[in-house]
Design a protein around this motif. Structure first.
Motif, PDB file in Angstrom:
ATOM      1  N   ARG A 199       6.333  -6.142   6.712  1.00 58.07           N
ATOM      2  CA  ARG A 199       4.879  -6.701   6.929  1.00 58.07           C
ATOM      3  C   ARG A 199       4.183  -6.517   5.403  1.00 58.07           C
ATOM      4  O   ARG A 199       3.595  -7.656   5.101  1.00 58.07           O
ATOM      5  N   GLU A 200       4.400  -5.692   4.473  1.00 60.95           N
ATOM      6  CA  GLU A 200       3.527  -5.501   3.500  1.00 60.95           C
ATOM      7  C   GLU A 200       4.283  -5.506   2.030  1.00 60.95           C
ATOM      8  O   GLU A 200       3.478  -5.456   1.093  1.00 60.95           O
ATOM      9  N   CYS A 201       5.409  -5.264   2.106  1.00 63.77           N
ATOM     10  CA  CYS A 201       6.107  -4.898   0.716  1.00 63.77           C
ATOM     11  C   CYS A 201       7.230  -6.061   0.426  1.00 63.77           C
ATOM     12  O   CYS A 201       7.481  -6.916   1.151  1.00 63.77           O
ATOM     13  N   ARG A 202       7.484  -5.777  -0.870  1.00 63.99           N
ATOM     14  CA  ARG A 202       8.668  -6.650  -1.363  1.00 63.99           C
ATOM     15  C   ARG A 202       9.854  -5.733  -1.515  1.00 63.99           C
ATOM     16  O   ARG A 202       9.816  -4.682  -2.250  1.00 63.99           O
ATOM     17  N   VAL A 203      11.007  -6.442  -1.096  1.00 63.24           N
ATOM     18  CA  VAL A 203      12.216  -5.695  -1.592  1.00 63.24           C
ATOM     19  C   VAL A 203      13.144  -6.385  -2.457  1.00 63.24           C
ATOM     20  O   VAL A 203      13.559  -7.471  -2.141  1.00 63.24           O
TER      21      VAL A 203
ATOM     22  N   PRO B 154      12.863 -10.631   4.397  1.00 60.04           N
ATOM     23  CA  PRO B 154      12.751  -9.620   5.476  1.00 60.04           C
ATOM     24  C   PRO B 154      13.457  -9.886   6.654  1.00 60.04           C
ATOM     25  O   PRO B 154      13.543 -11.217   7.149  1.00 60.04           O
ATOM     26  N   GLY B 155      14.383  -9.139   7.176  1.00 54.74           N
ATOM     27  CA  GLY B 155      15.278  -9.306   8.603  1.00 54.74           C
ATOM     28  C   GLY B 155      16.522  -9.874   7.936  1.00 54.74           C
ATOM     29  O   GLY B 155      17.352  -9.909   8.964  1.00 54.74           O
ATOM     30  N   SER B 156      16.856 -10.214   6.758  1.00 57.32           N
ATOM     31  CA  SER B 156      18.248 -10.833   6.425  1.00 57.32           C
ATOM     32  C   SER B 156      19.334  -9.715   6.197  1.00 57.32           C
ATOM     33  O   SER B 156      18.798  -8.635   6.378  1.00 57.32           O
ATOM     34  N   PRO B 157      20.477 -10.047   6.534  1.00 55.55           N
ATOM     35  CA  PRO B 157      21.506  -8.978   6.318  1.00 55.55           C
ATOM     36  C   PRO B 157      21.263  -8.117   4.947  1.00 55.55           C
ATOM     37  O   PRO B 157      21.420  -7.083   4.929  1.00 55.55           O
ATOM     38  N   GLU B 158      20.969  -9.117   3.760  1.00 54.82           N
ATOM     39  CA  GLU B 158      20.802  -8.188   2.597  1.00 54.82           C
ATOM     40  C   GLU B 158      19.501  -7.168   2.639  1.00 54.82           C
ATOM     41  O   GLU B 158      19.753  -6.024   2.017  1.00 54.82           O
ATOM     42  N   TRP B 159      18.615  -7.575   3.421  1.00 52.62           N
ATOM     43  CA  TRP B 159      17.317  -7.106   3.456  1.00 52.62           C
ATOM     44  C   TRP B 159      17.626  -5.454   4.192  1.00 52.62           C
ATOM     45  O   TRP B 159      17.251  -4.407   3.912  1.00 52.62           O
ATOM     46  N   GLU B 160      18.206  -5.906   5.335  1.00 55.62           N
ATOM     47  CA  GLU B 160      18.413  -4.935   6.353  1.00 55.62           C
ATOM     48  C   GLU B 160      19.352  -3.678   5.406  1.00 55.62           C
ATOM     49  O   GLU B 160      19.007  -2.300   5.543  1.00 55.62           O
TER      50      GLU B 160
ATOM     51  N   GLY C  10       7.267   7.790   7.891  1.00 51.84           N
ATOM     52  CA  GLY C  10       8.715   8.025   8.549  1.00 51.84           C
ATOM     53  C   GLY C  10       9.572   6.896   9.115  1.00 51.84           C
ATOM     54  O   GLY C  10       9.559   6.006   8.454  1.00 51.84           O
ATOM     55  N   ASP C  11       9.815   7.033  10.483  1.00 52.83           N
ATOM     56  CA  ASP C  11      10.566   5.854  11.145  1.00 52.83           C
ATOM     57  C   ASP C  11       9.829   4.657  11.259  1.00 52.83           C
ATOM     58  O   ASP C  11      10.601   3.505  11.101  1.00 52.83           O
ATOM     59  N   GLU C  12       8.652   4.505  10.825  1.00 49.53           N
ATOM     60  CA  GLU C  12       7.899   3.292  10.994  1.00 49.53           C
ATOM     61  C   GLU C  12       7.843   2.551   9.459  1.00 49.53           C
ATOM     62  O   GLU C  12       7.433   1.284   9.404  1.00 49.53           O
ATOM     63  N   MET C  13       8.517   3.150   8.519  1.00 52.13           N
ATOM     64  CA  MET C  13       8.531   2.503   7.284  1.00 52.13           C
ATOM     65  C   MET C  13       9.068   1.294   6.972  1.00 52.13           C
ATOM     66  O   MET C  13       8.606   0.361   6.362  1.00 52.13           O
ATOM     67  N   PRO C  14      10.373   1.092   7.542  1.00 53.66           N
ATOM     68  CA  PRO C  14      11.174  -0.430   7.373  1.00 53.66           C
ATOM     69  C   PRO C  14      10.199  -1.557   7.896  1.00 53.66           C
ATOM     70  O   PRO C  14      10.049  -2.573   7.585  1.00 53.66           O
ATOM     71  N   GLU C  15       9.336  -1.198   8.964  1.00 53.47           N
ATOM     72  CA  GLU C  15       8.585  -2.011   9.598  1.00 53.47           C
ATOM     73  C   GLU C  15       7.343  -2.337   8.599  1.00 53.47           C
ATOM     74  O   GLU C  15       6.932  -3.618   8.621  1.00 53.47           O
ATOM     75  N   ARG C  16       6.712  -1.335   8.042  1.00 56.78           N
ATOM     76  CA  ARG C  16       5.755  -1.384   7.174  1.00 56.78           C
ATOM     77  C   ARG C  16       6.335  -2.119   5.687  1.00 56.78           C
ATOM     78  O   ARG C  16       5.472  -3.258   5.622  1.00 56.78           O
ATOM     79  N   TRP C  17       7.416  -2.035   5.467  1.00 55.00           N
ATOM     80  CA  TRP C  17       7.835  -2.798   4.317  1.00 55.00           C
ATOM     81  C   TRP C  17       8.112  -4.094   4.802  1.00 55.00           C
ATOM     82  O   TRP C  17       7.862  -4.915   4.018  1.00 55.00           O
TER      83      TRP C  17
ATOM     84  N   PRO D 216       0.872  -1.203  -0.006  1.00 54.66           N
ATOM     85  CA  PRO D 216       0.046  -0.024  -0.040  1.00 54.66           C
ATOM     86  C   PRO D 216       0.983   1.185  -0.047  1.00 54.66           C
ATOM     87  O   PRO D 216       1.632   1.469   0.734  1.00 54.66           O
ATOM     88  N   GLY D 217       0.573   2.141  -0.802  1.00 55.85           N
ATOM     89  CA  GLY D 217       1.229   3.478  -1.105  1.00 55.85           C
ATOM     90  C   GLY D 217       2.842   3.284  -1.620  1.00 55.85           C
ATOM     91  O   GLY D 217       3.462   4.248  -1.548  1.00 55.85           O
ATOM     92  N   GLU D 218       2.996   2.118  -2.075  1.00 52.72           N
ATOM     93  CA  GLU D 218       4.263   1.934  -2.718  1.00 52.72           C
ATOM     94  C   GLU D 218       4.045   1.661  -4.097  1.00 52.72           C
ATOM     95  O   GLU D 218       3.101   1.396  -4.733  1.00 52.72           O
ATOM     96  N   GLN D 219       5.295   1.816  -4.950  1.00 51.88           N
ATOM     97  CA  GLN D 219       5.392   1.409  -6.336  1.00 51.88           C
ATOM     98  C   GLN D 219       5.000  -0.193  -6.722  1.00 51.88           C
ATOM     99  O   GLN D 219       5.545  -0.879  -5.886  1.00 51.88           O
ATOM    100  N   PRO D 220       4.073  -0.038  -7.761  1.00 51.58           N
ATOM    101  CA  PRO D 220       3.920  -1.735  -8.141  1.00 51.58           C
ATOM    102  C   PRO D 220       5.039  -2.398  -9.002  1.00 51.58           C
ATOM    103  O   PRO D 220       5.824  -1.558  -9.509  1.00 51.58           O
ATOM    104  N   LEU D 221       5.323  -3.735  -8.710  1.00 51.40           N
ATOM    105  CA  LEU D 221       6.318  -4.276  -9.336  1.00 51.40           C
ATOM    106  C   LEU D 221       5.871  -5.177 -10.151  1.00 51.40           C
ATOM    107  O   LEU D 221       6.227  -6.581  -9.830  1.00 51.40           O
ATOM    108  N   PRO D 222       4.966  -5.127 -11.055  1.00 49.84           N
ATOM    109  CA  PRO D 222       4.396  -6.289 -12.039  1.00 49.84           C
ATOM    110  C   PRO D 222       5.426  -6.924 -12.960  1.00 49.84           C
ATOM    111  O   PRO D 222       6.166  -6.316 -13.322  1.00 49.84           O
TER     112      PRO D 222
END
Length: 177
Positions: free
Chosen positions: A128-132, A97-103, A119-126, A58-64
């Motif tokens: 839960r809800e996003c893909r890196v 999520p949580g791996s050294p590469e992800w961090e 703001g500072d809560e963004m990494p936690e939202r990512w 939610p609120g982030e760019q789509p990655l189709p």
């Protein structure tokens, strides 16, 4: 060998300096044989030898069309003129999520994310809800196409054009007097 090193240096420098890359997922080769979605503009950061992107939340760019282990074609544009500089193939790698590469990637992405609602809560939202994703360069660069490759915009509910309010012309005339 020298050509390969020059290509790698060009990919890295151009991608680092560009704030926006065009990515087409589901592409089997640089000849544009696409089975996936059309190319999309994505903001990114260059981190540890790959372009890192975050999205699909939610609120982030789509990655189709970008799937873990799949291929993509990345086209990099000039930051000042906007013209294409280089196109390269990438292997798509989804970081856990949580791996050294992800961090590491999230720390870099967080600094580049504009207008974040949390703001500072963004990494936690990512988490839960996003893909890196990491777009790791593979092989050599492709020759740039000679045509414009213009395409219809991707359909979206977002709009900037609406009918002007009926009272606006009267209000504007009144201010001129």
């Amino acid at each position: 060998m020298t050509s390969e090193l020059l290509d790698r240096a060009l990919v890295e420098e151009a991608t680092k300096k560009s704030g926006l890359i065009w990515v087409q997922g589901g592409v089997s080769a640089l000849d544009g044989d696409a089975q996936g979605a059309p190319a999309r503009a994505l903001w990114h950061v260059w981190h540890e030898g790959a372009a890192c992107v975050v999205g699909d939340g939610p609120g982030e760019q789509p990655l189709p069309g970008l799937v873990d282990g799949g291929d993509a074609v990345v086209t990099v544009r000039s930051k000042d003129k906007g013209g294409r500089i280089v196109a390269w193939t990438a292997k798509v790698v989804e970081t856990a999520p949580g791996s050294p590469e992800w961090e590491g990637a999230v720390a870099e992405l967080k600094g580049k994310r504009l207008n974040a609602p949390d703001g500072d809560e963004m990494p936690e939202r990512w988490r839960r809800e996003c893909r890196v994703l990491r777009l790791e360069p593979q092989g050599t660069t492709a020759p740039l196409p000679s045509d414009s490759q213009a395409a219809r915009p991707v359909p979206t509910p977002a709009t900037t054009r609406r009918p002007i309010p009926a009272a606006l012309p009267r209000l504007l005339r009144r201010k001129r007097r």
